[in-house]
Write a protein that holds these residues in place. Structure first.
Motif, mmCIF file in Angstrom:
data_model
loop_
_atom_site.group_PDB
_atom_site.id
_atom_site.type_symbol
_atom_site.label_atom_id
_atom_site.label_comp_id
_atom_site.label_asym_id
_atom_site.label_seq_id
_atom_site.Cartn_x
_atom_site.Cartn_y
_atom_site.Cartn_z
ATOM 1 N N PHE A 159 -19.501 -11.154 25.082
ATOM 2 C CA PHE A 159 -20.667 -11.657 25.814
ATOM 3 C C PHE A 159 -20.659 -11.224 27.282
ATOM 4 C CE2 PHE A 159 -19.891 -14.959 22.468
ATOM 5 C CZ PHE A 159 -20.933 -14.565 21.646
ATOM 6 N N SER A 160 -19.931 -10.173 27.593
ATOM 7 C CA SER A 160 -19.948 -9.623 28.947
ATOM 8 C C SER A 160 -21.181 -8.742 29.126
ATOM 9 C CB SER A 160 -18.684 -8.801 29.204
ATOM 10 O OG SER A 160 -18.672 -7.664 28.343
ATOM 11 N N GLU A 161 -21.420 -8.346 30.358
ATOM 12 C CA GLU A 161 -22.574 -7.497 30.652
ATOM 13 C C GLU A 161 -22.500 -6.174 29.896
ATOM 14 O OE1 GLU A 161 -24.644 -5.270 34.519
ATOM 15 O OE2 GLU A 161 -23.135 -6.841 34.812
ATOM 16 N N ASN A 162 -21.297 -5.601 29.834
ATOM 17 C CA ASN A 162 -21.207 -4.318 29.144
ATOM 18 C C ASN A 162 -21.277 -4.461 27.630
ATOM 19 O OD1 ASN A 162 -21.011 -1.423 29.456
ATOM 20 N ND2 ASN A 162 -19.035 -1.619 28.438
ATOM 21 N N ALA A 163 -20.835 -5.595 27.106
ATOM 22 C CA ALA A 163 -21.019 -5.843 25.675
ATOM 23 C C ALA A 163 -22.504 -5.943 25.352
ATOM 24 C CB ALA A 163 -20.294 -7.114 25.255
ATOM 25 N N ASP A 164 -23.262 -6.575 26.253
ATOM 26 C CA ASP A 164 -24.712 -6.639 26.067
ATOM 27 C C ASP A 164 -25.316 -5.243 26.077
ATOM 28 O OD1 ASP A 164 -24.522 -9.377 26.005
ATOM 29 O OD2 ASP A 164 -25.178 -9.674 28.078
ATOM 30 N N ARG A 165 -24.798 -4.376 26.949
ATOM 31 C CA ARG A 165 -25.302 -3.000 27.000
ATOM 32 C C ARG A 165 -25.022 -2.279 25.683
ATOM 33 N NH1 ARG A 165 -23.547 2.273 29.458
ATOM 34 N NH2 ARG A 165 -25.498 3.344 29.912
ATOM 35 N N ALA A 166 -23.848 -2.525 25.120
ATOM 36 C CA ALA A 166 -23.536 -1.911 23.826
ATOM 37 C C ALA A 166 -24.504 -2.393 22.749
ATOM 38 C CB ALA A 166 -22.087 -2.227 23.435
ATOM 39 N N PHE A 167 -24.851 -3.684 22.790
ATOM 40 C CA PHE A 167 -25.782 -4.228 21.798
ATOM 41 C C PHE A 167 -27.143 -3.539 21.902
ATOM 42 C CE2 PHE A 167 -29.008 -7.195 20.276
ATOM 43 C CZ PHE A 167 -28.496 -7.547 19.036
ATOM 44 N N GLU A 168 -27.554 -3.191 23.106
ATOM 45 C CA GLU A 168 -28.859 -2.545 23.272
ATOM 46 C C GLU A 168 -28.919 -1.186 22.581
ATOM 47 O OE1 GLU A 168 -31.510 -4.040 24.372
ATOM 48 O OE2 GLU A 168 -30.246 -5.811 24.630
ATOM 49 N N SER A 169 -27.768 -0.629 22.211
ATOM 50 C CA SER A 169 -27.754 0.631 21.456
ATOM 51 C C SER A 169 -28.432 0.487 20.098
ATOM 52 C CB SER A 169 -26.316 1.120 21.253
ATOM 53 O OG SER A 169 -25.667 1.314 22.487
ATOM 54 N N PHE A 170 -28.534 -0.762 19.599
ATOM 55 C CA PHE A 170 -29.245 -0.975 18.338
ATOM 56 C C PHE A 170 -30.711 -0.551 18.438
ATOM 57 C CE2 PHE A 170 -25.764 -3.939 17.207
ATOM 58 C CZ PHE A 170 -25.546 -3.545 15.892
ATOM 59 N N SER A 171 -31.245 -0.428 19.649
ATOM 60 C CA SER A 171 -32.644 -0.039 19.792
ATOM 61 C C SER A 171 -32.915 1.314 19.158
ATOM 62 C CB SER A 171 -33.043 -0.016 21.271
ATOM 63 O OG SER A 171 -32.308 0.967 21.968
ATOM 64 N N TYR A 172 -31.894 2.194 19.127
ATOM 65 C CA TYR A 172 -32.062 3.468 18.415
ATOM 66 C C TYR A 172 -31.167 3.585 17.179
ATOM 67 C CZ TYR A 172 -28.095 4.806 21.468
ATOM 68 O OH TYR A 172 -26.892 4.851 22.142
ATOM 69 N N LEU A 173 -30.024 2.921 17.181
ATOM 70 C CA LEU A 173 -29.156 2.970 15.997
ATOM 71 C C LEU A 173 -29.817 2.317 14.786
ATOM 72 C CD1 LEU A 173 -25.690 2.041 17.568
ATOM 73 C CD2 LEU A 173 -26.565 4.320 17.022
ATOM 74 N N ARG A 174 -30.712 1.371 15.020
ATOM 75 C CA ARG A 174 -31.343 0.625 13.920
ATOM 76 C C ARG A 174 -32.058 1.527 12.922
ATOM 77 N NH1 ARG A 174 -37.002 -0.558 15.082
ATOM 78 N NH2 ARG A 174 -37.603 0.255 17.120
ATOM 79 N N HIS A 175 -32.451 2.715 13.344
ATOM 80 C CA HIS A 175 -33.155 3.618 12.432
ATOM 81 C C HIS A 175 -32.230 4.167 11.343
ATOM 82 C CE1 HIS A 175 -36.650 3.395 14.984
ATOM 83 N NE2 HIS A 175 -35.937 3.759 16.031
ATOM 84 N N ALA A 176 -30.918 3.982 11.532
ATOM 85 C CA ALA A 176 -29.954 4.426 10.520
ATOM 86 C C ALA A 176 -29.065 3.291 10.036
ATOM 87 C CB ALA A 176 -29.085 5.547 11.094
ATOM 88 N N THR A 177 -29.375 2.038 10.441
ATOM 89 C CA THR A 177 -28.514 0.889 10.137
ATOM 90 C C THR A 177 -29.138 -0.008 9.078
ATOM 91 O OG1 THR A 177 -27.673 0.905 12.405
ATOM 92 C CG2 THR A 177 -27.284 -1.089 11.117
ATOM 93 N N GLN A 178 -28.345 -0.356 8.065
ATOM 94 C CA GLN A 178 -28.787 -1.284 7.029
ATOM 95 C C GLN A 178 -28.107 -2.641 7.152
ATOM 96 O OE1 GLN A 178 -28.150 0.576 3.216
ATOM 97 N NE2 GLN A 178 -29.496 2.306 3.671
ATOM 98 N N GLU A 179 -26.839 -2.653 7.573
ATOM 99 C CA GLU A 179 -26.073 -3.891 7.675
ATOM 100 C C GLU A 179 -25.356 -3.946 9.025
ATOM 101 O OE1 GLU A 179 -23.274 -4.220 4.510
ATOM 102 O OE2 GLU A 179 -24.687 -3.467 3.008
ATOM 103 N N ALA A 180 -25.186 -5.165 9.542
ATOM 104 C CA ALA A 180 -24.426 -5.347 10.786
ATOM 105 C C ALA A 180 -23.611 -6.623 10.702
ATOM 106 C CB ALA A 180 -25.359 -5.399 11.993
ATOM 107 N N THR A 181 -22.400 -6.546 11.217
ATOM 108 C CA THR A 181 -21.542 -7.718 11.366
ATOM 109 C C THR A 181 -21.296 -7.912 12.851
ATOM 110 O OG1 THR A 181 -20.443 -7.276 9.249
ATOM 111 C CG2 THR A 181 -19.321 -8.752 10.788
ATOM 112 N N LEU A 182 -21.607 -9.113 13.363
ATOM 113 C CA LEU A 182 -21.438 -9.421 14.778
ATOM 114 C C LEU A 182 -20.195 -10.288 14.941
ATOM 115 C CD1 LEU A 182 -25.159 -10.311 15.641
ATOM 116 C CD2 LEU A 182 -24.087 -8.055 15.383
ATOM 117 N N VAL A 183 -19.234 -9.805 15.725
ATOM 118 C CA VAL A 183 -17.934 -10.459 15.825
ATOM 119 C C VAL A 183 -17.649 -10.867 17.267
ATOM 120 C CG1 VAL A 183 -15.434 -10.158 15.561
ATOM 121 C CG2 VAL A 183 -16.995 -9.180 13.870
ATOM 122 N N HIS A 184 -17.187 -12.113 17.430
ATOM 123 C CA HIS A 184 -16.667 -12.576 18.716
ATOM 124 C C HIS A 184 -15.294 -13.190 18.468
ATOM 125 C CE1 HIS A 184 -16.265 -14.415 22.643
ATOM 126 N NE2 HIS A 184 -16.043 -15.585 22.058
#
Length: 280
Positions: A159-184
């Motif tokens: 939940f850091s700022e850079n982790a949030d930045r990594a999550f924003e990568s889904f904005s383009y990765l989603r076009h090739a993503t079917q499943e996601a697991t979110l881990v903390h």
């Protein structure tokens, strides 16, 4: 979008480039232009006896160019001399690349289990998202271990700022993503683990992904972050782990946080590392 595809003309690099499924995944996320980069180390000379480096290099690069062009990418070739990770990083920054891709043989049989020096140094210093494409070990003709790069993503967050930045990568990765697991992973060092509910925060992120049609699960763990992320990889078998390269750590970027370094070095499959936003 542009991508740098780094090659040292090894079997691992060849496996990355010649795997059509991996190239198709890069096309799905919006990559249109590939910059094929090979760096000649300063201590290698064309006239070294018994080895025709120059001819080998030209033939290999031309083969790689044809493979990438057949996958319908625009291709530009860069042959440069110097320190591999510095030159690769420099070209990525110069062309404004959205992604750098490098193949890695993965875990060494040695106890410290380090990855190849170029991939490791890129992970520590990159200003561009880095995809470490894991290649099988112990084979003269290796293949990639997880072909569909972004089909099943494991996103690890503190939940850091850079982790949030990594999550924003889904904005383009989603076009090739079917499943996601979110881990903390909760640890005793967390400032106040009871201040906010990590399951609720993960659920909020999951809702965003489910709006894009991505089947999503959340997983809150307790213990050593790198160990628990790798345990989650073993349990859920993602094609790629997505993680920020720096979280709570205040270390300089050249001293990559130990969690992301451990994940890059020890993961069984691919790892996509998203660096912090560059500061002036």
């Amino acid at each position: 979008m542009r991508a740098v595809l780094a090659t040292d003309l090894s079997a691992a690099s060849e496996a990355t480039i010649e795997n059509e499924t991996c190239l198709a995944c890069l096309g799905r996320i919006g990559i249109e232009e590939m910059h094929l980069v090979t760096v000649i180390p300063s201590n290698v000379h064309a006239g070294m006896p018994g080895i025709d480096f120059e001819n080998r290099r030209k033939k290999a690069i031309e083969t790689y160019r044809r493979v990438i062009e057949r996958a319908e990418f625009d291709v530009e070739v860069h042959v440069v001399r110097g320190t591999p990770h510095r030159r690769i990083r420099g070209i990525a920054e110069t062309i404004g690349a959205s992604l750098t891709v490098v193949g890695s043989r993965g875990k060494s049989p040695l106890e410290n289990r380090v990855i190849g020096s170029t991939a490791r140094n890129l992970a520590r210093t990159t200003e561009t998202p880095l995809l470490v494409n894991r290649i099988e070990r112990g084979s003269e003709e290796p293949d990639v271990l997880r072909q569909h790069l972004f089909r099943r993503l494991l996103y690890a967050t503190d939940f850091s700022e850079n982790a949030d930045r990594a999550f924003e990568s889904f904005s383009y990765l989603r076009h090739a993503t079917q499943e996601a697991t979110l881990v903390h992973v909760e640890t005793p060092k967390d400032p106040d683990p009871t201040e906010d509910d990590p399951e609720r925060r993960l659920a909020e992120l999951a809702e965003r992904l489910e709006e894009w049609g991505i089947e999503t699960r959340v997983d809150v763990r307790r213990g050593d972050p790198s160990g628990e992320i790798l345990a989650a990889e073993s349990e859920f078998e993602p094609t790629t782990i997505l993680v920020g390269s720096r979280g709570h750590s205040r270390l300089r970027r050249l001293l990559l946080g130990s969690v992301s370094e451990e994940v890059v070095a020890r993961a069984d499959g691919n790892v996509m590392l998203v660096p912090p936003t560059r500061t002036a």
